[in-house]
Design an enzyme around this catalytic site. Structure first.
Site, PDB file in Angstrom:
ATOM      1  CG  HIS A 237      -1.964  -1.059   1.230  1.00 12.07           C
ATOM      2  ND1 HIS A 237      -2.913  -1.211   0.265  1.00 12.07           N
ATOM      3  CD2 HIS A 237      -2.162  -2.072   2.115  1.00 12.07           C
ATOM      4  CE1 HIS A 237      -3.662  -2.260   0.541  1.00 12.07           C
ATOM      5  NE2 HIS A 237      -3.215  -2.800   1.657  1.00 12.07           N
ATOM      6  NE  ARG A 294       2.556  13.798   4.715  1.00 11.25           N
ATOM      7  CZ  ARG A 294       2.485  12.970   3.707  1.00 11.25           C
ATOM      8  NH1 ARG A 294       3.125  13.210   2.592  1.00 11.25           N
ATOM      9  NH2 ARG A 294       1.759  11.866   3.775  1.00 11.25           N
TER      10      ARG A 294
HETATM   11  P1  ADP Z   1      -2.581   5.490   4.258  1.00 13.65           P
HETATM   12  O1  ADP Z   1      -2.921   6.794   4.903  1.00 13.65           O
HETATM   13  O2  ADP Z   1      -2.252   4.407   5.250  1.00 13.65           O
HETATM   14  O3  ADP Z   1      -1.577   5.609   3.160  1.00 13.65           O
HETATM   15  P2  ADP Z   1      -4.825   5.493   2.390  1.00 13.65           P
HETATM   16  O4  ADP Z   1      -6.232   5.658   2.805  1.00 13.65           O
HETATM   17  O5  ADP Z   1      -4.156   6.678   1.745  1.00 13.65           O
HETATM   18  O6  ADP Z   1      -3.956   4.969   3.633  1.00 13.65           O
HETATM   19  O7  ADP Z   1      -4.697   4.263   1.399  1.00 13.65           O
HETATM   20  C1  ADP Z   1      -3.471   3.763   0.938  1.00 13.65           C
HETATM   21  C2  ADP Z   1      -3.697   2.859  -0.262  1.00 13.65           C
HETATM   22  O8  ADP Z   1      -4.568   1.765   0.074  1.00 13.65           O
HETATM   23  C3  ADP Z   1      -4.389   3.531  -1.427  1.00 13.65           C
HETATM   24  O9  ADP Z   1      -3.464   4.193  -2.245  1.00 13.65           O
HETATM   25  C4  ADP Z   1      -5.019   2.355  -2.129  1.00 13.65           C
HETATM   26  O10 ADP Z   1      -4.040   1.658  -2.868  1.00 13.65           O
HETATM   27  C5  ADP Z   1      -5.448   1.469  -0.984  1.00 13.65           C
HETATM   28  N1  ADP Z   1      -6.835   1.728  -0.572  1.00 13.65           N
HETATM   29  C6  ADP Z   1      -7.267   2.595   0.372  1.00 13.65           C
HETATM   30  N2  ADP Z   1      -8.609   2.576   0.486  1.00 13.65           N
HETATM   31  C7  ADP Z   1      -9.060   1.675  -0.408  1.00 13.65           C
HETATM   32  C8  ADP Z   1     -10.377   1.173  -0.772  1.00 13.65           C
HETATM   33  N3  ADP Z   1     -11.490   1.578  -0.170  1.00 13.65           N
HETATM   34  N4  ADP Z   1     -10.439   0.233  -1.754  1.00 13.65           N
HETATM   35  C9  ADP Z   1      -9.321  -0.228  -2.352  1.00 13.65           C
HETATM   36  N5  ADP Z   1      -8.069   0.187  -2.047  1.00 13.65           N
HETATM   37  C10 ADP Z   1      -7.931   1.122  -1.088  1.00 13.65           C
END
Ligand code: ADP
Length: 498
Positions: A237, A294
């Protein structure tokens, strides 16, 4: 209106250097802080003044808010730029900086607070008609209720930590039978990473693409967006390849996402540079994920396609100047690609690889930008994020940017540690990536270590292996602490990055 004459950069590595370079162009004096592990680091040597703020662990140096503010007072610093990671999204730090009469080059503590919680962020944007992934609006602890909601939403679902970041505390659940186990894991990961075990549920978007919008807002309430960055190539991720623009957006969707991002920023009274993250499905519906308050790691691709120096804009905004760039002035010119060069072994599940950069020669030439903080002969400290560099290329078209990236990867010479460069080359050459038909599942779908061109082992490498084995058996000690050697399974301290 205050003018920033002296800026302290509360960070290290490539981002500290990147910020100092713009400050120098603007005639602003720079102050570096560093830990004992970074005594000889490039950012320390580049700054006009440098101050050691503690020992190697971040909690004893880069995260010491009070010490950093004291340094500012002692050296008559006007402003602090936090970079990314460390204190950049710490509302208490932003508040302490403000209370000390200093300028925080970033948003208000209030904006950071709201957007720091994924759930509070969703609540804040509720009145703005921003599309959101179906899920629970609040943290959920009652398992029976959680399972009922998950069944209504439909599996697969995602359990996410409210305080989440860096992909931690996030678990995909494919069916109800797996629910309890994944819930336990998400909660315990969230507690150990964030000290907060609250989790919520979201529909898992299948074939998801991660597309984010860069925004800039001033203290007068003007907010603009600087188009998108495509960040779907991820491992664990976490982003490894980013580009701008995205090859899937139509001008209409780009415009709609840009407007949604500006609304998200408006919802929390945002000023400074920020990023609104969306997830996009295979029919190009987009959903708000979270806002990062940021400068992002991947900001250079936006700088290259817009011609805007984001750090310069952040400094102007922090000084209270109104934005001089209007939305209608901005256009996308060309295509930019970025790969993150991590000291990780793609052949071994991307495990961090500790060591010294025995060879380190950067690629150069037309359309190539390298943002890094290392030199040949330097060791990569185990205490911080294992990113060595960001390699960025720019061309008229996506194809040209990719060709330049392959050329630059081939020119990059690094020995002493394994890096993600061979993996990035694999991505650049892959048909799915070339055609633009890929999603965040790219790595699990297409990548196995057999796809990597095996590195040719030099005699030096072989010697290093023998030496490492010898050291392993002889357990070296330094001040009572095991000396890290080039081996697998070393513990890197997590540092949240963009
Ligand atoms: P973090 O703050 O831990 O980085 P995010 O919410 O930005 O978490 O999500 C990180 C990654 O996880 C996203 O770029 C995507 O690849 C995956 N992801 C997050 N939410 C979803 C979702 N609802 N369905 C599918 N993939 C998701």
């Amino acid at each position: 209106m205050p003018t920033i004459k002296k800026l302290l950069i509360a960070n290290r590595g490539e981002i500290a250097l990147r910020i100092m370079r713009t400050a120098r162009e603007m005639g602003i004096q720079t102050v570096a802080i560093y830990s004992e592990a970074d005594r000889t680091a490039l950012h320390v040597r580049y700054a006009d003044e440098s101050v050691c703020v503690g020992t190697a662990p971040s909690s004893e140096s880069y995260l010491r808010a009070d010490t950093i503010i004291d340094v500012c007072k002692r050296l008559h610093v006007d402003a602090i730029h936090p970079g990314y990671g460390f204190l950049s999204e710490n509302a208490n730090f932003a508040r302490a900086v403000r209370d000390a009469g200093l300028i925080f080059v970033g948003p208000s503590p209030e904006s950071i607070e709201v957007m720091g919680s994924k759930l509070a962020a969703k609540a804040a944007v509720a009145n703005y008609n921003i599309p959101m992934v179906p899920g629970t609006p609040a943290a959920i602890t009652d398992r029976t209720e959680a399972k009922r909601i998950s069944a209504t939403i439909g599996y697969p679902i995602l359990i996410k930590a409210s305080a989440g970041g860096g992909g931690k505390g996030m678990r995909v659940v494919d069916n109800e039978a797996d629910f309890d186990e994944q819930m336990d894991r998400a909660v315990s990961e969230a507690i150990s990473a964030f000290g907060d075990g609250s989790v919520f549920i979201e529909k898992y978007v299948t074939s998801p693409r991660h597309v984010e919008i860069q925004v800039l807002g001033d203290q007068q309430g003007n907010i603009i967006h600087l188009f998108e960055r495509e960040c779907s190539i991820q491992r664990r991720h976490q982003k490894v390849v980013e580009e701008a623009p995205s090859s899937i957006l139509t001008p209409e969707i780009r415009d709609a996402m840009g407007r949604a991002a500006v609304d998200v920023a408006r919802a929390c009274g945002y000023y400074g540079a920020g990023t609104v993250e969306f997830i996009v499905n295979d029919t190009l519906d987009f959903y708000f994920l979270e806002m990062n308050t940021r400068l992002q790691v991947e900001h250079p691709v936006t700088e290259l396609i817009t011609g805007v120096d984001l750090v310069r804009q952040m400094i102007y905004i922090a000084e209270g100047k109104p934005l001089t760039i209007k939305q209608e002035d901005l256009t996308i010119k060309g295509h930019a690609m970025e790969v993150r060069v991590y000291a990780e072994d793609p052949a071994n599940n991307f495990l961090p690889d500790v060591g010294t950069l025995d060879t380190y020669v950067r690629p150069q030439g037309n359309g190539v930008r390298v943002d890094d903080g290392f030199e040949q002969g330097m060791a990569i400290p185990i205490y911080y994020d294992p990113m060595i560099a960001k390699l960025i290329t720019y061309g008229d078209t996506r194809e040209e940017a990719i060709q330049k990236m392959i050329r630059a990867i081939d020119e990059y010479q690094i020995s002493g540690v394994q890096t993600t460069l061979p993996f990035c080359r694999f991505v650049m050459e892959h048909d799915a990536f070339r055609s633009g038909h890929f999603d965040t599942g790219f790595v699990s779908k297409y990548f196995t270590p057999d796809n990597l061109t095996p590195p040719t082992n030099t005699t030096e490498d072989q010697l290093a292996v023998v030496l490492a084995a010898w050291l392993m058996n002889n357990k070296p000690q330094q001040n009572g602490v095991s000396v890290p050697i080039n081996g697998k399974g070393s513990k890197w301290k997590a540092n949240r990055l963009g």
